[in-house]
Design a protein around this motif. Structure first.
Motif, PDB file in Angstrom:
ATOM      1  N   HIS A   1      -9.319   1.411  -6.854  1.00  0.00           N
ATOM      2  CA  HIS A   1     -10.326   2.242  -6.206  1.00  0.00           C
ATOM      3  C   HIS A   1      -9.850   3.667  -5.990  1.00  0.00           C
ATOM      4  O   HIS A   1     -10.661   4.563  -5.773  1.00  0.00           O
ATOM      5  CB  HIS A   1     -10.738   1.617  -4.871  1.00  0.00           C
ATOM      6  CG  HIS A   1      -9.600   1.303  -3.959  1.00  0.00           C
ATOM      7  ND1 HIS A   1      -8.762   0.220  -4.167  1.00  0.00           N
ATOM      8  CD2 HIS A   1      -9.156   1.935  -2.844  1.00  0.00           C
ATOM      9  CE1 HIS A   1      -7.852   0.194  -3.210  1.00  0.00           C
ATOM     10  NE2 HIS A   1      -8.070   1.224  -2.393  1.00  0.00           N
ATOM     11  N   TRP A   2      -8.537   3.912  -6.037  1.00  0.00           N
ATOM     12  CA  TRP A   2      -8.003   5.266  -5.929  1.00  0.00           C
ATOM     13  C   TRP A   2      -7.036   5.487  -7.077  1.00  0.00           C
ATOM     14  O   TRP A   2      -6.125   4.695  -7.282  1.00  0.00           O
ATOM     15  CB  TRP A   2      -7.273   5.483  -4.605  1.00  0.00           C
ATOM     16  CG  TRP A   2      -8.176   5.608  -3.409  1.00  0.00           C
ATOM     17  CD1 TRP A   2      -8.477   4.647  -2.505  1.00  0.00           C
ATOM     18  CD2 TRP A   2      -8.888   6.776  -3.016  1.00  0.00           C
ATOM     19  NE1 TRP A   2      -9.321   5.125  -1.555  1.00  0.00           N
ATOM     20  CE2 TRP A   2      -9.603   6.444  -1.834  1.00  0.00           C
ATOM     21  CE3 TRP A   2      -9.004   8.072  -3.517  1.00  0.00           C
ATOM     22  CZ2 TRP A   2     -10.406   7.342  -1.165  1.00  0.00           C
ATOM     23  CZ3 TRP A   2      -9.799   8.976  -2.840  1.00  0.00           C
ATOM     24  CH2 TRP A   2     -10.502   8.620  -1.689  1.00  0.00           C
ATOM     25  N   PRO A   3      -7.202   6.572  -7.827  1.00  0.00           N
ATOM     26  CA  PRO A   3      -6.274   6.841  -8.950  1.00  0.00           C
ATOM     27  C   PRO A   3      -4.857   7.084  -8.451  1.00  0.00           C
ATOM     28  O   PRO A   3      -4.638   7.572  -7.352  1.00  0.00           O
ATOM     29  CB  PRO A   3      -6.866   8.111  -9.590  1.00  0.00           C
ATOM     30  CG  PRO A   3      -8.272   8.186  -9.098  1.00  0.00           C
ATOM     31  CD  PRO A   3      -8.277   7.563  -7.744  1.00  0.00           C
ATOM     32  N   ARG A   4      -3.899   6.707  -9.280  1.00  0.00           N
ATOM     33  CA  ARG A   4      -2.495   6.928  -8.977  1.00  0.00           C
ATOM     34  C   ARG A   4      -1.899   7.864 -10.027  1.00  0.00           C
ATOM     35  O   ARG A   4      -2.299   7.842 -11.194  1.00  0.00           O
ATOM     36  CB  ARG A   4      -1.724   5.605  -8.970  1.00  0.00           C
ATOM     37  CG  ARG A   4      -2.078   4.702  -7.781  1.00  0.00           C
ATOM     38  CD  ARG A   4      -1.556   5.314  -6.504  1.00  0.00           C
ATOM     39  NE  ARG A   4      -1.786   4.472  -5.328  1.00  0.00           N
ATOM     40  CZ  ARG A   4      -2.778   4.633  -4.480  1.00  0.00           C
ATOM     41  NH1 ARG A   4      -3.673   5.606  -4.702  1.00  0.00           N
ATOM     42  NH2 ARG A   4      -2.911   3.857  -3.423  1.00  0.00           N
TER      43      ARG A   4
ATOM     44  N   ASP B   1      -2.022  10.690   4.906  1.00  0.00           N
ATOM     45  CA  ASP B   1      -3.300  11.069   4.303  1.00  0.00           C
ATOM     46  C   ASP B   1      -3.007  11.732   2.959  1.00  0.00           C
ATOM     47  O   ASP B   1      -2.415  12.817   2.903  1.00  0.00           O
ATOM     48  CB  ASP B   1      -4.070  12.031   5.210  1.00  0.00           C
ATOM     49  CG  ASP B   1      -4.744  11.305   6.353  1.00  0.00           C
ATOM     50  OD1 ASP B   1      -4.872  10.071   6.258  1.00  0.00           O
ATOM     51  OD2 ASP B   1      -5.122  11.964   7.341  1.00  0.00           O
ATOM     52  N   TYR B   2      -3.413  11.063   1.872  1.00  0.00           N
ATOM     53  CA  TYR B   2      -3.141  11.549   0.516  1.00  0.00           C
ATOM     54  C   TYR B   2      -4.330  12.330  -0.028  1.00  0.00           C
ATOM     55  O   TYR B   2      -5.500  11.969   0.205  1.00  0.00           O
ATOM     56  CB  TYR B   2      -2.846  10.377  -0.416  1.00  0.00           C
ATOM     57  CG  TYR B   2      -1.427   9.855  -0.327  1.00  0.00           C
ATOM     58  CD1 TYR B   2      -0.441  10.339  -1.187  1.00  0.00           C
ATOM     59  CD2 TYR B   2      -1.073   8.896   0.613  1.00  0.00           C
ATOM     60  CE1 TYR B   2       0.861   9.864  -1.118  1.00  0.00           C
ATOM     61  CE2 TYR B   2       0.222   8.417   0.695  1.00  0.00           C
ATOM     62  CZ  TYR B   2       1.182   8.912  -0.167  1.00  0.00           C
ATOM     63  OH  TYR B   2       2.481   8.457  -0.106  1.00  0.00           O
TER      64      TYR B   2
ATOM     65  N   ASP C   1      -9.619  16.223  -3.710  1.00  0.00           N
ATOM     66  CA  ASP C   1     -10.343  15.002  -3.359  1.00  0.00           C
ATOM     67  C   ASP C   1      -9.483  14.218  -2.374  1.00  0.00           C
ATOM     68  O   ASP C   1      -8.272  14.095  -2.533  1.00  0.00           O
ATOM     69  CB  ASP C   1     -10.617  14.166  -4.613  1.00  0.00           C
ATOM     70  CG  ASP C   1     -11.539  12.993  -4.322  1.00  0.00           C
ATOM     71  OD1 ASP C   1     -12.194  13.016  -3.265  1.00  0.00           O
ATOM     72  OD2 ASP C   1     -11.572  12.053  -5.136  1.00  0.00           O
ATOM     73  N   GLY C   2     -10.126  13.673  -1.343  1.00  0.00           N
ATOM     74  CA  GLY C   2      -9.402  12.901  -0.342  1.00  0.00           C
ATOM     75  C   GLY C   2     -10.028  13.136   1.038  1.00  0.00           C
ATOM     76  O   GLY C   2     -11.086  13.773   1.156  1.00  0.00           O
TER      77      GLY C   2
ATOM     78  N   GLU D   1      -7.132   9.881   1.287  1.00  0.00           N
ATOM     79  CA  GLU D   1      -6.927   8.433   1.201  1.00  0.00           C
ATOM     80  C   GLU D   1      -5.867   8.082   2.240  1.00  0.00           C
ATOM     81  O   GLU D   1      -4.737   8.546   2.148  1.00  0.00           O
ATOM     82  CB  GLU D   1      -6.446   8.019  -0.198  1.00  0.00           C
ATOM     83  CG  GLU D   1      -6.052   6.555  -0.281  1.00  0.00           C
ATOM     84  CD  GLU D   1      -5.283   6.235  -1.550  1.00  0.00           C
ATOM     85  OE1 GLU D   1      -4.844   5.077  -1.682  1.00  0.00           O
ATOM     86  OE2 GLU D   1      -5.095   7.135  -2.392  1.00  0.00           O
TER      87      GLU D   1
ATOM     88  N   ARG E   1      -5.667  14.349  -3.774  1.00  0.00           N
ATOM     89  CA  ARG E   1      -5.505  14.760  -5.167  1.00  0.00           C
ATOM     90  C   ARG E   1      -5.990  16.193  -5.284  1.00  0.00           C
ATOM     91  O   ARG E   1      -7.158  16.479  -4.979  1.00  0.00           O
ATOM     92  CB  ARG E   1      -6.291  13.853  -6.105  1.00  0.00           C
ATOM     93  CG  ARG E   1      -5.683  12.458  -6.259  1.00  0.00           C
ATOM     94  CD  ARG E   1      -6.487  11.585  -7.196  1.00  0.00           C
ATOM     95  NE  ARG E   1      -7.797  11.273  -6.653  1.00  0.00           N
ATOM     96  CZ  ARG E   1      -8.942  11.458  -7.281  1.00  0.00           C
ATOM     97  NH1 ARG E   1      -8.943  11.986  -8.504  1.00  0.00           N
ATOM     98  NH2 ARG E   1     -10.088  11.132  -6.726  1.00  0.00           N
TER      99      ARG E   1
ATOM    100  N   ASP F   1       0.817  -1.207   0.000  1.00  0.00           N
ATOM    101  CA  ASP F   1       0.000   0.000   0.000  1.00  0.00           C
ATOM    102  C   ASP F   1       0.855   1.264   0.000  1.00  0.00           C
ATOM    103  O   ASP F   1       0.368   2.338  -0.353  1.00  0.00           O
ATOM    104  CB  ASP F   1      -0.924   0.015   1.228  1.00  0.00           C
ATOM    105  CG  ASP F   1      -2.048  -1.002   1.112  1.00  0.00           C
ATOM    106  OD1 ASP F   1      -2.438  -1.309  -0.028  1.00  0.00           O
ATOM    107  OD2 ASP F   1      -2.521  -1.489   2.150  1.00  0.00           O
TER     108      ASP F   1
ATOM    109  N   TRP G   1      -0.348  15.150  -6.383  1.00  0.00           N
ATOM    110  CA  TRP G   1      -0.656  14.162  -5.341  1.00  0.00           C
ATOM    111  C   TRP G   1       0.147  14.538  -4.106  1.00  0.00           C
ATOM    112  O   TRP G   1       1.380  14.426  -4.087  1.00  0.00           O
ATOM    113  CB  TRP G   1      -0.276  12.768  -5.830  1.00  0.00           C
ATOM    114  CG  TRP G   1      -1.058  11.658  -5.186  1.00  0.00           C
ATOM    115  CD1 TRP G   1      -2.350  11.664  -4.817  1.00  0.00           C
ATOM    116  CD2 TRP G   1      -0.547  10.351  -4.882  1.00  0.00           C
ATOM    117  NE1 TRP G   1      -2.727  10.474  -4.289  1.00  0.00           N
ATOM    118  CE2 TRP G   1      -1.636   9.625  -4.327  1.00  0.00           C
ATOM    119  CE3 TRP G   1       0.666   9.724  -5.017  1.00  0.00           C
ATOM    120  CZ2 TRP G   1      -1.517   8.302  -3.901  1.00  0.00           C
ATOM    121  CZ3 TRP G   1       0.789   8.393  -4.619  1.00  0.00           C
ATOM    122  CH2 TRP G   1      -0.285   7.694  -4.064  1.00  0.00           C
TER     123      TRP G   1
END
Length: 507
Positions: free
Chosen positions: A408-411, A470-471, A449-450, A452, A473, A385, A483
């Protein structure tokens, strides 16, 4: 210009003995010596680090060593097995490093790496790779590269344990400060020279050669000439017994690029016939050109998978012709398949069936031989992760394993080599930043957004037991997306420093 690597194995006999013993080998902290009979007495042939620290040395009587160190472990030395394993190690390096490799008994290997360093990322990376691979095999090694075998030998044995790279065209300078033992002289001659006051190799190099030759014979002058590159010292390359090799000798030396290209085509044709008869394909080809002045010019090409196509192999070798310096002419050319593997037969397509996936193997081979095999790769997912641990480099044509990244989460398309700190302002504990300052530019966040949340991997490092990130975007006013993450959960200081970092950029 010729470049030669000398690999020094300071504990070769001990390392080989431990490898053969496997799990039964004694712990490194136990003093260990290997002894063999010399005439009427049994003498020490090798000592490990613990025995050396206790004052033991090679050449002393085994009975005296046991008397000096209580609990000393004495095992039988096998010098013949040491020599056989040294030959095997030379073959192993021949397959992985360069076309011209030879054992340098009793504890070394010499490699002519002229032109081969570019396939390993440069000379420094090549030496690091050699030492690292040997270390993983349980063999301690030191290495140096220079213009001559003699200079590389001295640097590997009488300079720091770190890899030593002498600059091309170095002349006599690296040898001047080395002890006279670096000249590879017989022990008796070295003792006599020290009795006359000679300590450094530079002391001998500065002396007239004729008086030294009258006193000590031609060997001293020959070794000095070898070290300084004044006389050639050919390396007789080791050849595996199952090596597939073709050879062409010329009645008149050749030197024109067109002529070399023509004979490359002929040699490749013969090579493919022999490989096809064995059901093999070449993964690595070595072209060695023997010049009339006894110099060698070598070319190595690698392939991503086994190939037995004369046109493709000849094209790769011909691209390297500009690296060949024929000098006064080439009298012999040899082509060897240093690495060959079973050839996988593939069914050809026709107009009656759908075309298969395009074959990019030829393109990858061309790129890898131009810029280095390590520079051509693709990325594969890793089960982690933590973003910087979730990706690894693999060979360009490695088969798919089916592993994928979380969807489920863009990279981001570009992940920075390491997170870079940024200045920002955000409401804790879970609000995105309102703006951030990165690389001298202040960027105002328009949308985000976040978060994550990514937890640390406690099973790898104790410090990650409670660590979190805590990430977010975020998109700035120019439409560029980034990011960012905050180290910590925004509440508990034990989870992180609560500083902000930029970790990637979206395409």
């Amino acid at each position: 210009m010729t470049r030669v690597v000398s690999v020094f194995l300071p504990s070769w006999s001990i390392d080989r003995h431990r490898r053969m013993a496997g799990d039964a080998a004694p712990p490194p902290e136990v003093p260990l010596v290997l002894a063999a009979r010399e005439g009427a007495r049994r003498s020490v042939q090798a000592v490990n680090a613990a025995a050396r620290a206790a004052g033991l040395r090679v050449g002393m009587q085994a009975a005296k060593a046991q008397a000096l160190v209580p609990g000393l472990l004495v095992e039988d030395a096998d010098l013949a097995a040491d020599g056989r394993e040294l030959d095997r190690l030379a073959v192993w390096l021949h397959q992985r490093v360069a076309p011209v490799v030879a054992p340098d008994p009793p504890d070394g290997i010499v490699i002519d790496t002229t032109g081969a360093d570019q396939l390993h990322g440069g000379e420094n990376d090549m030496l690091d790779a050699i030492i690292g691979r040997l270390a993983l095999s349980g063999v301690e090694a030191r290495a140096a590269i220079a213009d001559t075998w003699g200079t590389a030998y001295g640097l590997a044995r009488h300079v720091s344990p770190s890899p030593v790279v002498a600059p091309p065209g170095h002349g006599a300078e690296p040898m001047m400060v080395l002890p006279i033992e670096a000249l590879r002289l017989p022990l008796r001659m070295t003792t006599d020279l020290r009795g006359l006051g000679f300590e450094k190799a530079g002391d001998l190099i500065a002396q007239p050669r004729a008086p030294l030759a009258l006193r000590f014979g031609p060997e001293l002058g020959r070794r000095i000439a070898h070290a300084l590159g004044e006389a050639p010292e050919p390396i007789i390359a080791i050849r595996p017994p199952d090596l597939t090799e073709v050879r062409r000798a010329f009645a008149e030396p050749i030197g024109a690029a067109e002529t070399i290209a023509r004979y490359i085509g002929q040699l490749v044709g013969q090579m493919c016939e022999r490989l096809e008869a064995k059901g093999l394909g070449a993964r690595r080809l070595d072209l060695v050109c023997h010049r009339v002045d006894r110099g060698l010019q070598t070319v190595r090409v690698g392939l991503a998978r086994p190939v037995c196509d004369p046109k493709a192999l000849a094209r790769l070798l011909r691209e390297k012709i500009e690296d060949i310096e024929p000098g006064f002419g080439i009298e012999i050319m040899t082509l060897a398949a240093t690495l060959a593997e079973p050839l996988v037969q593939q069914q050809t397509t026709s107009s009656l069936v759908d075309e298969s996936v395009p074959d990019v193997g030829g393109l990858i081979d061309i790129l890898a031989n131009r810029v280095g095999a390590r520079a051509v790769f693709r990325l594969a997912p890793v089960a982690s992760d933590v973003p910087e641990r979730s990706v690894r480099r693999i060979a360009a044509l490695t088969e798919e394993t089916g592993a994928t990244w979380p969807g489920h989460w863009p990279r981001p398309a570009r992940l920075l080599p390491r997170p870079e700190p940024v200045e920002t302002m955000a409401l804790l504990p879970d609000h995105p930043p309102a703006w951030f300052h990165w690389r001298g530019i202040r960027r105002r966040v328009r949308r985000a957004d976040g978060p994550e949340r990514v937890f640390g991997e406690w099973w790898k490092r104790e410090a990650e037991m409670v660590a979190v990130r805590d990430y977010f975007r975020v998109e700035d006013e120019a439409g560029e997306r980034y990011w960012l993450f905050r180290a910590g959960d925004g509440e508990d200081q034990a989870t992180g420093s609560h500083r902000w970092f930029l970790h990637g950029v979206f395409g």
